[in-house]
Design a protein around this motif. Structure first.
Motif, PDB file in Angstrom:
ATOM      1  N   GLU A 142       0.828  -1.212   0.000  1.00  0.00           N
ATOM      2  CA  GLU A 142       0.000   0.000   0.000  1.00  0.00           C
ATOM      3  C   GLU A 142       0.859   1.257   0.000  1.00  0.00           C
ATOM      4  N   GLU A 143       0.457   2.243  -0.800  1.00  0.00           N
ATOM      5  CA  GLU A 143       1.197   3.506  -0.940  1.00  0.00           C
ATOM      6  C   GLU A 143       0.884   4.524   0.150  1.00  0.00           C
ATOM      7  N   ASP A 144      -0.320   4.403   0.751  1.00  0.00           N
ATOM      8  CA  ASP A 144      -0.779   5.392   1.727  1.00  0.00           C
ATOM      9  C   ASP A 144      -0.528   4.881   3.146  1.00  0.00           C
ATOM     10  N   LYS A 145       0.462   5.474   3.806  1.00  0.00           N
ATOM     11  CA  LYS A 145       0.859   5.009   5.140  1.00  0.00           C
ATOM     12  C   LYS A 145      -0.247   5.227   6.182  1.00  0.00           C
ATOM     13  N   SER A 146      -0.939   6.354   6.104  1.00  0.00           N
ATOM     14  CA  SER A 146      -2.006   6.637   7.068  1.00  0.00           C
ATOM     15  C   SER A 146      -3.172   5.661   6.910  1.00  0.00           C
ATOM     16  N   THR A 153      -5.461  -0.881  12.619  1.00  0.00           N
ATOM     17  CA  THR A 153      -6.171  -0.688  13.884  1.00  0.00           C
ATOM     18  C   THR A 153      -7.453  -1.507  13.919  1.00  0.00           C
ATOM     19  N   LYS A 154      -8.109  -1.567  12.774  1.00  0.00           N
ATOM     20  CA  LYS A 154      -9.381  -2.290  12.685  1.00  0.00           C
ATOM     21  C   LYS A 154      -9.180  -3.782  12.484  1.00  0.00           C
ATOM     22  N   PHE A 155      -8.195  -4.124  11.634  1.00  0.00           N
ATOM     23  CA  PHE A 155      -7.922  -5.537  11.329  1.00  0.00           C
ATOM     24  C   PHE A 155      -6.430  -5.817  11.491  1.00  0.00           C
ATOM     25  N   PRO A 156      -5.967  -6.006  12.704  1.00  0.00           N
ATOM     26  CA  PRO A 156      -4.519  -6.186  12.950  1.00  0.00           C
ATOM     27  C   PRO A 156      -3.941  -7.466  12.354  1.00  0.00           C
ATOM     28  N   SER A 157      -4.792  -8.396  11.982  1.00  0.00           N
ATOM     29  CA  SER A 157      -4.284  -9.662  11.427  1.00  0.00           C
ATOM     30  C   SER A 157      -3.813  -9.535   9.982  1.00  0.00           C
ATOM     31  N   LEU A 158      -4.213  -8.473   9.286  1.00  0.00           N
ATOM     32  CA  LEU A 158      -3.810  -8.296   7.885  1.00  0.00           C
ATOM     33  C   LEU A 158      -2.332  -7.926   7.804  1.00  0.00           C
ATOM     34  N   GLU A 159      -1.630  -8.559   6.874  1.00  0.00           N
ATOM     35  CA  GLU A 159      -0.199  -8.288   6.694  1.00  0.00           C
ATOM     36  C   GLU A 159      -0.022  -7.298   5.543  1.00  0.00           C
ATOM     37  N   SER A 160       0.453  -6.110   5.861  1.00  0.00           N
ATOM     38  CA  SER A 160       0.611  -5.084   4.830  1.00  0.00           C
ATOM     39  C   SER A 160       1.950  -4.362   4.980  1.00  0.00           C
ATOM     40  N   HIS A 161       2.435  -3.800   3.855  1.00  0.00           N
ATOM     41  CA  HIS A 161       3.714  -3.072   3.827  1.00  0.00           C
ATOM     42  C   HIS A 161       3.523  -1.756   3.093  1.00  0.00           C
ATOM     43  N   HIS A 162       4.173  -0.732   3.608  1.00  0.00           N
ATOM     44  CA  HIS A 162       4.128   0.562   2.949  1.00  0.00           C
ATOM     45  C   HIS A 162       5.196   0.606   1.849  1.00  0.00           C
ATOM     46  N   VAL A 163       4.793   1.009   0.643  1.00  0.00           N
ATOM     47  CA  VAL A 163       5.743   1.105  -0.475  1.00  0.00           C
ATOM     48  C   VAL A 163       5.629   2.491  -1.111  1.00  0.00           C
ATOM     49  N   VAL A 164       6.713   2.904  -1.723  1.00  0.00           N
ATOM     50  CA  VAL A 164       6.760   4.218  -2.370  1.00  0.00           C
ATOM     51  C   VAL A 164       7.027   4.027  -3.859  1.00  0.00           C
ATOM     52  N   TYR A 165       6.234   4.698  -4.701  1.00  0.00           N
ATOM     53  CA  TYR A 165       6.413   4.631  -6.151  1.00  0.00           C
ATOM     54  C   TYR A 165       7.002   5.962  -6.629  1.00  0.00           C
ATOM     55  N   ASP A 166       7.953   5.887  -7.541  1.00  0.00           N
ATOM     56  CA  ASP A 166       8.593   7.109  -8.045  1.00  0.00           C
ATOM     57  C   ASP A 166       8.156   7.443  -9.468  1.00  0.00           C
ATOM     58  N   THR A 167       6.987   6.971  -9.843  1.00  0.00           N
ATOM     59  CA  THR A 167       6.456   7.269 -11.186  1.00  0.00           C
ATOM     60  C   THR A 167       5.186   8.105 -11.057  1.00  0.00           C
ATOM     61  N   LYS A 168       4.778   8.705 -12.180  1.00  0.00           N
ATOM     62  CA  LYS A 168       3.539   9.485 -12.236  1.00  0.00           C
ATOM     63  C   LYS A 168       2.763   9.091 -13.487  1.00  0.00           C
ATOM     64  N   VAL A 169       1.466   9.238 -13.417  1.00  0.00           N
ATOM     65  CA  VAL A 169       0.607   8.866 -14.540  1.00  0.00           C
ATOM     66  C   VAL A 169       1.016   9.605 -15.810  1.00  0.00           C
ATOM     67  N   HIS A 170       1.412  10.869 -15.710  1.00  0.00           N
ATOM     68  CA  HIS A 170       1.758  11.649 -16.906  1.00  0.00           C
ATOM     69  C   HIS A 170       3.039  11.152 -17.584  1.00  0.00           C
ATOM     70  N   GLN A 171       3.777  10.246 -16.927  1.00  0.00           N
ATOM     71  CA  GLN A 171       4.988   9.673 -17.516  1.00  0.00           C
ATOM     72  C   GLN A 171       4.703   8.362 -18.251  1.00  0.00           C
ATOM     73  N   SER A 172       3.481   7.937 -18.303  1.00  0.00           N
ATOM     74  CA  SER A 172       3.147   6.599 -18.804  1.00  0.00           C
ATOM     75  C   SER A 172       3.573   6.373 -20.257  1.00  0.00           C
TER      76      SER A 172
END
Length: 299
Positions: A142-146, A153-172
């Motif tokens: 997931e890109e959105d850390k918040s 907080t709601k579902f602590p059993s889910l395994e998720s990682h914060h990732v950052v993308y360095d691309t933009k749609v206008h570069q497609s």
């Protein structure tokens, strides 16, 4: 002389009378005993035989019923399934995919689970994906850390990682051109060491090390010009699938009604690996390229 003779005759009469009386008494006792016994007749024997045969017939005509266990067992629902049922029964927010679209990937998960399932995007449907892969490992990128913090907080059993993308749609368009022209983008290797500009190198190491059986690309955000877009997510998912040691990987791309998802999935997951499309979801089945060297990037 006359008296003796008379006495002798009287004695004989007495003896004869006693003998007769004895036989009479014995005869009377015998008759009384026979009358006291219950009469045994043929009809009684027949009645008993009929009753016995009726009881046997009742026993043999009982229906064959499956035997029930003496101690019934009860299997509980998995915690993830119970949580999913409660969550979706008490919320007005529906998953991003339609029931027909979900059915495409659910069919594969039913066949492959428990398995390794990588999902690009943490959304309202994440609890459902985890439940459908019960017993396996489901990881969300997931890109959105918040947003991750809210969901955890709601579902602590889910395994998720914060990732950052360095691309933009206008570069497609530029990324599509370089991906099609660069020879490095057609080589199958670990994305961390790929020289292709589209390969994402910033995921957690386990994302590259695990052999994923199913991959769902439903993120990052791609509906406006400043959003990261799914260019590198789609390309990297295909590279991870090809780079596994053996077997195949089912890759799903959602929102293929949009330009980027449509073009990049066809170009880098390959139309030759396309299995089906339902609504806005597209299903590809990509075999290992390491198991059979010499495979072209696209068939």
């Amino acid at each position: 002389m006359r008296s003796k003779t008379q006495l002798s005759c009287n004695l004989k009469l007495v003896i004869i009378s006693l003998v007769f009386l004895f036989f009479f008494i014995m005869l009377f006792k015998s008759s009384t005993f026979s009358f006291s016994q219950p009469p045994t007749t043929t009809s009684n024997t027949n009645d008993l035989s009929i009753i016995s045969s009726q009881e046997t017939e009742k026993t043999t005509k009982l229906p064959d019923c499956p035997s029930l266990p003496l101690t019934p067992t009860c299997t509980k629902n998995p915690p993830s399934l119970a949580s999913a049922l409660i969550h979706y029964a008490t919320t007005n927010i529906t998953p991003q995919q339609t029931i027909k679209e979900i059915s495409v990937s659910a069919k594969i998960l039913q066949k492959k689970s428990p398995c390794n399932f990588l999902v690009f995007g943490l959304g309202h449907d994440s609890l459902m994906w985890t439940s459908l892969n019960y017993g396996g490992r489901t990881v969300f990128l997931e890109e959105d850390k918040s947003w991750i913090e809210q969901i955890q907080t709601k579902f602590p059993s889910l395994e998720s990682h914060h990732v950052v993308y360095d691309t933009k749609v206008h570069q497609s368009d530029e990324l599509m051109r370089s991906g099609m022209e660069q020879e490095d983008c057609k080589k199958v290797s670990d994305p961390r060491f790929s020289k292709c500009e589209l390969a994402h190198k910033g995921f957690p190491s386990e994302v590259y090390d695990i052999e994923w059986d199913v991959i769902m690309v439903d993120a990052p955000t791609g509906y406006f010009e400043g959003a990261p877009g799914r260019m590198s997510a789609i390309y990297t998912a295909g590279l991870i699938a090809r780079n596994r040691e053996n077997g195949d990987t089912d890759v799903f791309v959602h929102d293929v009604d949009r330009k980027i998802e449509d073009k990049f999935s066809k170009a880098f997951l390959c139309e030759g690996y396309l299995v089906e499309q339902e609504g806005r979801i597209r299903h590809f089945n990509i075999p290992s390229h390491r198991a059979r060297l010499g495979r072209p990037f696209c068939p």
